[in-house]
Scaffold this active site. Structure first.
Site, PDB file in Angstrom:
ATOM      1  CG  HIS A   1      -2.181  -1.054   0.794  1.00  0.00           C
ATOM      2  ND1 HIS A   1      -3.319  -0.564  -0.081  1.00  0.00           N
ATOM      3  CD2 HIS A   1      -2.243  -2.453   0.906  1.00  0.00           C
ATOM      4  CE1 HIS A   1      -3.895  -1.499  -0.423  1.00  0.00           C
ATOM      5  NE2 HIS A   1      -3.419  -2.789   0.413  1.00  0.00           N
TER       6      HIS A   1
ATOM      7  CD  GLU B   1      -9.483  -8.660  -4.162  1.00  0.00           C
ATOM      8  OE1 GLU B   1      -8.561  -8.043  -4.061  1.00  0.00           O
ATOM      9  OE2 GLU B   1     -10.657  -8.177  -3.202  1.00  0.00           O
TER      10      GLU B   1
ATOM     11  CG  ASP C   1      -5.287  -8.968  -2.358  1.00  0.00           C
ATOM     12  OD1 ASP C   1      -4.242  -9.052  -1.556  1.00  0.00           O
ATOM     13  OD2 ASP C   1      -6.258  -7.964  -2.191  1.00  0.00           O
TER      14      ASP C   1
ATOM     15  CB  CYS D   1      -9.019  -2.687 -10.133  1.00  0.00           C
ATOM     16  SG  CYS D   1      -9.480  -3.753  -9.298  1.00  0.00           S
TER      17      CYS D   1
HETATM   18  C1  PEP Z   1      -5.946  -6.212  -5.637  1.00  0.00           C
HETATM   19  O1  PEP Z   1      -6.096  -6.870  -4.904  1.00  0.00           O
HETATM   20  O2  PEP Z   1      -5.722  -6.248  -6.815  1.00  0.00           O
HETATM   21  C2  PEP Z   1      -6.857  -4.701  -5.668  1.00  0.00           C
HETATM   22  C3  PEP Z   1      -6.965  -3.841  -6.436  1.00  0.00           C
HETATM   23  O3  PEP Z   1      -7.088  -4.361  -4.355  1.00  0.00           O
HETATM   24  P1  PEP Z   1      -5.980  -3.833  -3.134  1.00  0.00           P
HETATM   25  O4  PEP Z   1      -4.921  -3.477  -3.670  1.00  0.00           O
HETATM   26  O5  PEP Z   1      -6.718  -2.543  -2.420  1.00  0.00           O
HETATM   27  O6  PEP Z   1      -5.890  -5.040  -2.303  1.00  0.00           O
HETATM   28 MG    MG Z   2      -7.287  -6.592  -2.925  1.00  0.00          MG
END
Ligand code: PEP
Ligand code: MG
Length: 585
Positions: A191, A433, A457, A504
């Site tokens: 993150h 995911e 994920d 995404c």
């Molecule tokens: C992912 O897991 O690819 C996603 C877009 O969500 P996050 O990165 O918030 O877990």
């Molecule tokens: Mg995710």
């Protein structure tokens, strides 16, 4: 001068002054303070002692009531250490003599105590080391929380250096004055990396020791494009990097010219290019980088930069603001994805052995229905003011979709009864995911209006690789054939069931994997606004028939992640002369 190498996770160059955010451990680096700051350092020390004392008295009381007086007496030794005049005077003496920060002085004195106690030939006294260590941690945590709070309002532009930055650190910091990140741990989809790209600031993660090697006020260069951090650079290095920074800024300006053009291949295949956001204040950047919509609004950040739970009204106001500002494009609002590494103090989520596999995201929402309903009401109410879609994170089976739908329907009924307007035809999607969702995507596709593949994920779970652990980052392979097969299967099942499918995760932001995904047939890519123009330029430079053939060959003929990446890079260099130099640095 000293150079460290890590993972460049957000491009660009920045030269600035360091602000270190220390890990909660006993050894902290030396930080000098000015004469005028000494009284404040001593006051901070006394304040931390008072807070630790209050905390210990509270624990002692609780244990005495719940378990019994005998057990609570162990805290008497802790309290005595806290009141030890020699220790207190030693710390204050060191602050004054050496003009150092309270944290540093306290940690040095603690080390001296550890050393002295470990030499004693008495088992009982030797065991007191654990008490001192515990007290030390508690006092330091109070001092550090002050430090973490100090990031909330910064007076000057700083580069934040830390062992790690938690989502709540980045959510609460004064983002206007943070110009770069460098951290010891983390990988490209941590993150910290995602936030850096959202904030459009250069960042390097996975540097292992950077937080131990710098002090507040040091000069630092971050080259987020090449994953390099230079401590205390000399003048000629600064000159070189200033010119690199200018070149990068010019390139970004050049890309901005594509803002109003579609993401269309040369033979007319168009895909939707959307942006990921964490905060509504990123929308101007979404618009200026030419995104057609928001493909992922990570709403949990709204919950992370505060200590209490936001109520429906507050969420409604924030979501309405997003809907109104994004009039020209649709917004996919993802319901709460708390848990994993995103903790919320007010929700009292118990510590888990495997938080990424634990009580998180949709699992948490389906048990804390009060929290889920408040969010659904806020999203539905805001849907009357723009083009919203909603999606659920971490879906692992069909039951979760059905349960979520039931709650969603009852919220709709409630709004109908209250005569409140909302979009009755809002599309509802599932994030893919978790491998089980990809594998059963034929059945899941019959339950939703769209899929959004969360590759961050999906890779973590399919390859059993913690996405924030830099030691095994080499195993985090987006082009692993297993990942590509799961994605291909999901795309095929979506299209056979006449629903659209997007990606995404961060694979959408890397030119190699983004073009491979387009060739595999995804309908939408969503990534940080910052990298969108580059992805758009790459898409506009190729023929769809070529990247489709390339993707088919990849799935048919290759068996390792490196072979696939190398093959795709070679093919793209053939299609776009100079691809590697332009897109991969
Ligand atoms: C992912 O897991 O690819 C996603 C877009 O969500 P996050 O990165 O918030 O877990
Ligand atoms: Mg995710």
């Amino acid at each position: 001068m000293h150079t460290l190498k890590g993972f460049g996770v957000s491009p660009g160059v920045v030269i600035g002054t360091v602000k270190v955010l220390h890990a909660e451990e006993v050894m902290v680096p030396k930080t000098q303070v000015r004469d005028s700051e000494i009284p404040n350092e001593i006051a901070r020390f006394e304040d931390a002692l008072t807070k630790t004392r209050a905390e210990l008295l509270g624990i002692r009381r609780k244990i005495s009531q719940e378990i019994g007086r005998d057990h609570s007496d162990i805290f008497n030794a802790h309290l005595l250490i806290l009141e030890d005049r020699t220790l207190i005077e030693d710390v204050i003496g060191l602050i004054k003599e050496e003009k150092v920060s309270t944290e540093y002085a306290f940690s040095i004195i603690l080390q001296r105590y550890f050393h002295a106690f470990s030499q004693i030939d008495d088992e009982y006294l030797r065991e007191r080391i654990a008490d001192i260590r515990d007290i030390g941690k508690r006092v330091l945590q109070h001092l550090m929380s002050h430090e973490r709070e100090s990031l909330v309002s910064l007076h000057e532009a700083v580069i934040v250096v830390a062992h790690d930055l938690s989502p709540s650190d980045t959510a609460t910091m004064d983002r206007k004055n943070v110009i770069g990140f460098a951290t010891d741990i983390g990988g490209p989809t941590s993150h910290t990396a995602i936030m850096a790209r959202s904030m459009e600031i250069p960042a390097v993660v996975g540097l292992e020791r950077v937080s131990k090697e710098v002090s507040n006020g040091d000069r630092l260069i971050i080259d987020g494009t090449h994953g390099i951090v230079i401590l205390k650079p000399d003048e000629s290095t600064i000159e070189k990097y200033l010119s690199e920074g200018k070149k990068f800024a010019l390139y970004i300006l050049e890309l901005e010219k594509l803002r109003n053009l579609p993401a269309e291949t040369q033979d007319g295949h168009t895909i939707e290019l959307a942006a990921n956001i964490e905060f509504p204040d990123e929308i101007p950047s979404v618009i200026s980088h030419g995104a057609q919509g928001i493909g992922l609004y990570r709403t949990e950040y709204f919950y992370l930069n505060r200590t209490d739970l936001p109520n429906e009204e507050e969420q409604f106001i924030a979501y309405k603001q997003v809907a109104e500002q994004m009039k020209s494009g649709s917004v996919i609002v993802r319901t709460l994805d708390l848990g994993g590494d995103k903790f919320l103090p007010s929700m009292d989520v118990p510590k888990e052995m495997n938080p990424f596999l634990g009580w998180r995201a949709i699992r948490l929402c389906l048990t804390r229905v009060d929290v889920f309903r408040a969010q659904l009401r806020a999203i539905l109410r805001a849907s009357a003011f723009g083009k919203f879609k909603i999606m659920y994170p971490m879906i692992s089976n069909i039951d979760e979709i059905r349960q979520a739908r039931q709650i969603y329907r009852s919220v709709e009924e409630e709004l109908d009864k209250q005569g409140i307007q909302y979009d009755k035809k809002m599309q509802v999607g599932a994030m893919i995911e978790i491998p089980s969702a990809a594998i059963t995507s034929d059945a899941l596709a019959k339950e939703v209006n769209f899929f959004s593949i969360g590759t961050n994920d999906l890779i973590q779970y399919a390859l059993a690789v913690d996405r924030v652990n830099e030691k095994i980052a080499y195993l985090y392979q987006p082009t692993h054939p297993a990942i590509l097969r799961l994605i291909a299967q999901t795309i095929k099942n979506a299209h056979e069931n006449k629903i659209w499918v997007g990606v995404c995760g961060e694979m959408s932001g890397d030119p190699i994997s983004a073009l491979l995904l387009v060739g595999m047939g995804v309908d939408e890519l969503s990534t940080s606004p910052f990298v969108l123009p580059k992805i758009k330029k790459a898409i506009r430079s190729v023929l769809y028939k070529d990247i489709k053939a390339m993707a088919e060959k990849v799935l048919r003929e290759f068996h390792t992640a490196d072979e696939i990446r190398n093959f795709v890079e070679k093919e793209l260099n053939r299609m776009i002369p100079g691809f590697t130099e332009e897109y991969l640095v």
